[in-house]
Design a protein around this motif. Structure first.
Motif, mmCIF file in Angstrom:
data_model
loop_
_atom_site.group_PDB
_atom_site.id
_atom_site.type_symbol
_atom_site.label_atom_id
_atom_site.label_comp_id
_atom_site.label_asym_id
_atom_site.label_seq_id
_atom_site.Cartn_x
_atom_site.Cartn_y
_atom_site.Cartn_z
ATOM 1 N N THR A 191 35.725 33.747 43.603
ATOM 2 C CA THR A 191 35.411 34.753 44.629
ATOM 3 C C THR A 191 34.731 35.918 43.922
ATOM 4 N N ILE A 192 34.508 36.983 44.633
ATOM 5 C CA ILE A 192 33.881 38.163 44.042
ATOM 6 C C ILE A 192 34.680 38.679 42.832
ATOM 7 N N PHE A 193 35.995 38.468 42.847
ATOM 8 C CA PHE A 193 36.795 38.961 41.714
ATOM 9 C C PHE A 193 36.378 38.286 40.411
ATOM 10 N N GLY A 194 36.177 36.953 40.466
ATOM 11 C CA GLY A 194 35.766 36.220 39.272
ATOM 12 C C GLY A 194 34.344 36.566 38.870
ATOM 13 N N VAL A 195 33.465 36.672 39.864
ATOM 14 C CA VAL A 195 32.058 36.968 39.580
ATOM 15 C C VAL A 195 31.940 38.346 38.921
ATOM 16 N N GLU A 196 32.687 39.287 39.466
ATOM 17 C CA GLU A 196 32.651 40.654 38.934
ATOM 18 C C GLU A 196 33.200 40.694 37.498
ATOM 19 N N ALA A 197 34.301 39.964 37.257
ATOM 20 C CA ALA A 197 34.911 39.943 35.921
ATOM 21 C C ALA A 197 33.946 39.322 34.918
ATOM 22 N N TYR A 198 33.302 38.232 35.320
ATOM 23 C CA TYR A 198 32.341 37.547 34.452
ATOM 24 C C TYR A 198 31.191 38.487 34.090
ATOM 25 N N GLU A 199 30.654 39.120 35.102
ATOM 26 C CA GLU A 199 29.511 40.007 34.888
ATOM 27 C C GLU A 199 29.905 41.207 34.019
ATOM 28 N N SER A 200 31.136 41.689 34.179
ATOM 29 C CA SER A 200 31.551 42.862 33.410
ATOM 30 C C SER A 200 31.675 42.531 31.923
ATOM 31 N N ILE A 201 32.240 41.379 31.600
ATOM 32 C CA ILE A 201 32.368 41.041 30.171
ATOM 33 C C ILE A 201 30.993 40.724 29.593
ATOM 34 N N LYS A 202 30.162 40.063 30.400
ATOM 35 C CA LYS A 202 28.821 39.714 29.922
ATOM 36 C C LYS A 202 28.019 40.990 29.595
ATOM 37 N N CYS A 203 28.066 41.953 30.491
ATOM 38 C CA CYS A 203 27.330 43.195 30.257
ATOM 39 C C CYS A 203 27.939 43.981 29.101
ATOM 40 N N LEU A 204 29.268 43.975 29.022
ATOM 41 C CA LEU A 204 29.918 44.717 27.936
ATOM 42 C C LEU A 204 29.488 44.153 26.579
ATOM 43 N N VAL A 205 29.424 42.830 26.483
ATOM 44 C CA VAL A 205 29.009 42.206 25.231
ATOM 45 C C VAL A 205 27.552 42.579 24.929
ATOM 46 N N ALA A 206 26.698 42.530 25.957
ATOM 47 C CA ALA A 206 25.285 42.893 25.747
ATOM 48 C C ALA A 206 25.172 44.347 25.301
ATOM 49 N N ALA A 207 25.949 45.229 25.952
ATOM 50 C CA ALA A 207 25.904 46.657 25.601
ATOM 51 C C ALA A 207 26.397 46.865 24.174
ATOM 52 N N SER A 208 27.413 46.115 23.793
ATOM 53 C CA SER A 208 27.994 46.263 22.454
ATOM 54 C C SER A 208 27.003 45.842 21.381
ATOM 55 N N GLU A 209 26.216 44.825 21.684
ATOM 56 C CA GLU A 209 25.210 44.362 20.727
ATOM 57 C C GLU A 209 24.123 45.414 20.511
ATOM 58 N N ASP A 210 23.854 46.183 21.578
ATOM 59 C CA ASP A 210 22.751 47.157 21.533
ATOM 60 C C ASP A 210 23.150 48.527 21.010
ATOM 61 N N THR A 211 24.447 48.776 20.837
ATOM 62 C CA THR A 211 24.891 50.149 20.521
ATOM 63 C C THR A 211 25.860 50.155 19.344
ATOM 64 N N ASP A 212 26.299 51.363 18.982
ATOM 65 C CA ASP A 212 27.297 51.477 17.910
ATOM 66 C C ASP A 212 28.719 51.320 18.453
ATOM 67 N N LYS A 213 28.838 50.952 19.725
ATOM 68 C CA LYS A 213 30.128 50.696 20.397
ATOM 69 C C LYS A 213 30.955 51.951 20.647
ATOM 70 N N SER A 214 30.370 53.114 20.465
ATOM 71 C CA SER A 214 31.106 54.323 20.829
ATOM 72 C C SER A 214 31.136 54.414 22.345
ATOM 73 N N ALA A 215 32.178 55.060 22.881
ATOM 74 C CA ALA A 215 32.331 55.167 24.333
ATOM 75 C C ALA A 215 31.095 55.811 24.947
ATOM 76 N N GLU A 216 30.566 56.807 24.270
ATOM 77 C CA GLU A 216 29.418 57.536 24.807
ATOM 78 C C GLU A 216 28.172 56.654 24.895
ATOM 79 N N LYS A 217 27.889 55.930 23.828
ATOM 80 C CA LYS A 217 26.684 55.086 23.801
ATOM 81 C C LYS A 217 26.828 53.936 24.792
ATOM 82 N N LEU A 218 28.042 53.407 24.871
ATOM 83 C CA LEU A 218 28.237 52.294 25.806
ATOM 84 C C LEU A 218 28.045 52.772 27.247
ATOM 85 N N PHE A 219 28.589 53.949 27.554
ATOM 86 C CA PHE A 219 28.396 54.489 28.912
ATOM 87 C C PHE A 219 26.908 54.670 29.196
ATOM 88 N N ASN A 220 26.223 55.276 28.254
ATOM 89 C CA ASN A 220 24.790 55.545 28.463
ATOM 90 C C ASN A 220 23.965 54.276 28.594
#
Ligand code: COI
Ligand code: CYT
Length: 593
Positions: free
Chosen positions: A280-309
């Motif tokens: 359902t949307i719960f699974g889709v949302e969870a999948y997308e959130s981890i996928k984006c978090l991993v992509a963001a982590s690859e692109d940044t120094d993983k600080s909260a500020e950089k990840l938010f930005n």
């Protein structure tokens, strides 16, 4: 009583918070924490979210996950969070589920400098800006859409889970439709039998029963129907749980609002193959959130500020479709209506007609307000004539009454523009518009007119509403006009259809497009312009539209970005004022939902 409980919880939260103030961490840059309500009434949701996250990790194992149980409330979540802080190397990011968890963890994570993503959190209170990213659309947005449907009912009962999700929704509905709400009762989400509450609701014989529930809606619906409650069941996003289909005999007909997502995303098939059911949307949302978090982590120094930005002000296309993150970190994407039909969750067909009707109504209302204002001005101008200081005052007042006016003018009986408001357009005074079709008609009939799209002396394609002006002796002395631009339609309609994956466009009976989301098409003619030449089915539909005041059809044309040819379904109706008709059409890509 509620207040005391709240204060006690806050004191408890503060104590927990204080304990962790002094610690200075060495953060684990490979570790992500996921806090889900495993031991709670929402276990099924938590497991689905975990499954979806694990599915992603099967393909991308650069990061480790530590799962924590938030149990059923904010206190459980804070305990889980504090356990993370006790680790030798705490995670650099945490994903959490549920509104009550989101609001409680958000300040704590911000304080510790741990990046925070919230999922399944429609009612989330931000206290610290630029820290937390939310993948769930705010409940107040969803409510605007649900309200569109709920206005069809007169005696609404609300049965809501007693937590910040249910309470937030109950408030939203009360604020907007309070006069229609006859009964509201909250329930403990751990509860197993709802008969006593439902008996109280039954006494009010509601015509709609809003269930702010997840899987418990299955039992609630069964008990409600068995005791003779005939109300339309209405729900929101968390209600699409597999349990409801097991009680389809009772839940069939339920109408609910639901986020749209990419139905063709490979993630859906993979999830089904792996776990034996569609997410359902719960699974889709969870999948997308981890996928984006991993992509963001690859692109940044993983600080909260950089990840938010990384997320803020970004458009991300993935399993949730096209998601727009605003500067606060909130996601935006379309919502729709779904329904249980014959034991299945399906897109509600009725939504297209409802949307078209509400867009028409909004345009009709706006026209009607504008029309009475011009009518009144025409009357007032009988005394002052069509030129002079009094006229300028009258035009100013008319302009201020008509929200969407570009300008307002008076025209004399030989078709010359004599006065204008605002004065910045005074260069058009003296222009002769005698050959504009609506002026010809007005002079002939001496009745109010609405133009089709015309080339205005102001220099754009516009619409003109005019009333004749007669002097005290009832002699025709000219006319008074309100001019609007085509984006007037957009401004009026967008409030009604925002967040739905549909397109509204407006055609004159000669095939000229007078409004479209795609600016380049405004002013083009379906029967004549080059870009429509390859689309025979569109021309066929337009031919029908030219003669029939309402109808439906299918055609092939480019998607809204003018990239790919798609099969579109369409319904249309007519807007009519002083004899001028416009066809108002709503189309949607046939498998978009
Ligand atoms: C929300 O809080 O928005 C949720 O969807 C929570 C869910 C566990 C019912
Ligand atoms: N402009 C205007 N026609 C125009 O071209 N303001 C009214 C009518």
């Amino acid at each position: 009583m509620k207040k005391i409980k709240f204060i006690l919880i806050m004191i408890f939260l503060c104590l927990l918070l204080n304990n962790s103030f002094a610690v200075n961490y060495d953060i684990n840059e490979k570790l992500i924490a996921v806090i889900l309500p495993f031991s709670s009434a929402f276990k099924g949701i938590a497991v689905e979210q975990q499954n979806a996250i694990n599915l992603f990790l099967e393909e991308n194992n650069k990061y480790q996950i530590v799962y924590k149980d938030s149990k059923s409330d904010a206190i459980g979540a804070v305990e889980a969070f504090n356990e993370l802080l006790k680790m030798e190397k705490p995670p650099f990011a945490v994903i959490s589920c549920a509104s009550w968890v989101a609001s409680a963890l958000h300040p704590l994570a911000a304080k510790e400098g741990i990046f925070h993503i919230v999922i399944a959190s429609a009612n989330f209170q931000r206290s610290i800006p630029h820290h937390t990213i939310r993948f769930t659309i705010d409940g107040s947005q969803e409510e605007k859409q649900l309200a569109n449907y709920l206005t069809n009912f007169n005696n609404i009962a609300i049965y809501y889970m007693n937590n910040s999700y249910g309470i937030g929704w109950q408030k939203n509905i009360k604020d907007n439709l309070g006069n229609k709400v006859g009964k509201e009762i909250s329930y403990d989400p751990m509860k197993k039998d709802f008969i006593q509450d439902l008996e109280i609701i039954a006494e009010t014989t509601p015509d709609a029963l809003v269930l702010l529930s997840a899987s418990k809606a299955a039992i609630i619906a069964k008990e409600a129907r068995e005791m003779g409650i005939e109300a339309q069941f209405v729900g929101t996003r968390p209600i699409e749980r597999p349990e409801l289909l097991k009680e389809a005999e009772f839940t069939n007909g339920l109408v609910y609002t639901y986020p749209t997502y990419d139905q063709a995303n490979p993630m859906l098939k993979k999830y089904k193959a792996r776990y034996g059911m569609e997410p359902t949307i719960f699974g889709v949302e969870a999948y997308e959130s981890i996928k984006c978090l991993v992509a963001a982590s690859e692109d940044t120094d993983k600080s909260a500020e950089k990840l938010f930005n990384w997320f803020a002000n970004k458009v991300i296309t993935g399993a949730l479709g096209e998601v727009h993150f605003d500067e606060n970190g909130d996601a935006h994407y379309p919502y729709m209506y779904k329904q249980i039909v014959n034991g299945e969750f399906v897109t509600a067909e009725f939504q297209y007609k409802l949307l078209l009707q509400s867009a028409k109504q909004e345009i009709d209302n706006t026209f009607s307000i504008m029309d009475s204002a011009v009518k009144q001005s025409a009357k007032n101008l009988s005394k002052s004539g069509i030129i002079g200081d009094e006229v300028t005052k009258e035009l100013e007042s008319l302009f201020k009454k008509t929200e969407f006016a570009y300008d307002v003018v008076t025209v004399d009986k030989s078709g010359i523009i004599r006065s204008v408001y605002p004065s910045e357009y005074s260069n058009i005074i003296g222009s002769n518009i005698m050959n504009q079709p609506q002026i010809i008609k007005l002079h002939k009939t001496q009745k109010p007119v609405v133009s089709e799209a015309i080339e205005t002396v102001e220099g754009f394609t516009g619409f003109d509403l005019e009333y004749p002006v007669f002097d005290d002796e009832k002699k025709f002395i000219g006319s008074v006009s309100v001019l609007t631009q085509p984006d007037f339609f957009e401004k009026v309609i967008s409030q009604k259809i925002s967040n739905f994956p549909v397109e509204i466009w407006i055609m004159q009976k000669d095939g000229t497009i007078v409004y479209d989301v795609n600016d380049e098409e405004i002013g083009l003619n379906i029967f004549e312009d080059e870009i429509y030449a390859p689309y025979k089915s569109l021309k066929e539909v337009a031919k029908n539209m030219a003669v029939e005041p309402s109808g439906e059809g299918k055609y092939f044309f480019l998607d809204t970005k003018m990239n790919e040819t798609k099969l579109k379904k369409l319904i249309w109706t007519t807007i009519s004022l002083h004899g001028t008709e416009f066809r108002l059409a709503l189309s949607h890509i046939s498998n978009d939902l």
